[in-house]
Motif scaffolding. Sequence first.
Motif, PDB file in Angstrom:
ATOM      1  N   ALA A 178      -8.254  -2.367  -1.904  1.00 52.66           N
ATOM      2  CA  ALA A 178      -6.992  -1.890  -2.470  1.00 52.66           C
ATOM      3  C   ALA A 178      -5.898  -2.966  -2.462  1.00 52.66           C
ATOM      4  O   ALA A 178      -4.825  -2.745  -3.015  1.00 52.66           O
ATOM      5  N   GLY A 225     -11.599  -1.381   3.413  1.00 53.13           N
ATOM      6  CA  GLY A 225     -10.310  -0.963   2.866  1.00 53.13           C
ATOM      7  C   GLY A 225      -9.554  -2.058   2.148  1.00 53.13           C
ATOM      8  O   GLY A 225      -8.520  -1.787   1.535  1.00 53.13           O
ATOM      9  N   THR A 251      -6.644   3.672   2.717  1.00 51.69           N
ATOM     10  CA  THR A 251      -6.330   2.264   2.947  1.00 51.69           C
ATOM     11  C   THR A 251      -5.502   2.094   4.214  1.00 51.69           C
ATOM     12  O   THR A 251      -5.728   1.154   4.993  1.00 51.69           O
ATOM     13  N   VAL A 260       0.856  -1.183   0.000  1.00 51.64           N
ATOM     14  CA  VAL A 260       0.000   0.000   0.000  1.00 51.64           C
ATOM     15  C   VAL A 260       0.898   1.241   0.000  1.00 51.64           C
ATOM     16  O   VAL A 260       1.876   1.309   0.754  1.00 51.64           O
TER      17      VAL A 260
END
Length: 178
Positions: free
Chosen positions: A144, A141, A65, A58
């Motif tokens: 992602a 979240g 996220t 990430v």
Amino acid sequence: LGQVASETGITRNMAGDVIGGFALDADDWRPRSEQDLLLYCYHVAGAVGVMMAMVMGVARDDENTLDRAADLGFAFQLANIARDIEEDNSAGRCYLPVEWLVEQDIEPGQHTKPHHREELVEMVERLVTLARQYRQSALAGTRALRFRQRWAIHAAARIYGELGAAVGRRGAAAWDHR
């Protein structure tokens, strides 16, 4: 940690947030309010979630996220607190906010006494409700993440969610055995 940090973008501040949680425990810190409890949860678990999200790829600027990753840590820690109330008390620790104990008219250090079991159940219901809310936020979240990462997070969230739910279902008997 230095190797992983250099490869994933984990910052010194992120690691410092986790170390801050160790410092709270080392100082025998106790939360006075629900906000204090959540601050503790961030330091000991939410910050770990952020760092794990970074390890999973990430981006540091994907704040949404990363916030959801922190939420997963909150959910996990709140479930742990609910499960470990008796064990923590035996070790001289209590992570229930002082304000909650005052609301229930429970004297300091007396929250695990049998005559306060029903009040303790009410406070644990609050913990479990908070954990469920943070878990639901965290799962939003996972979009992602790559499939296998998302699958792992959902599995862990389900396990910890069941841990909190089991404590809630057992009511006053929740701490009779682990």
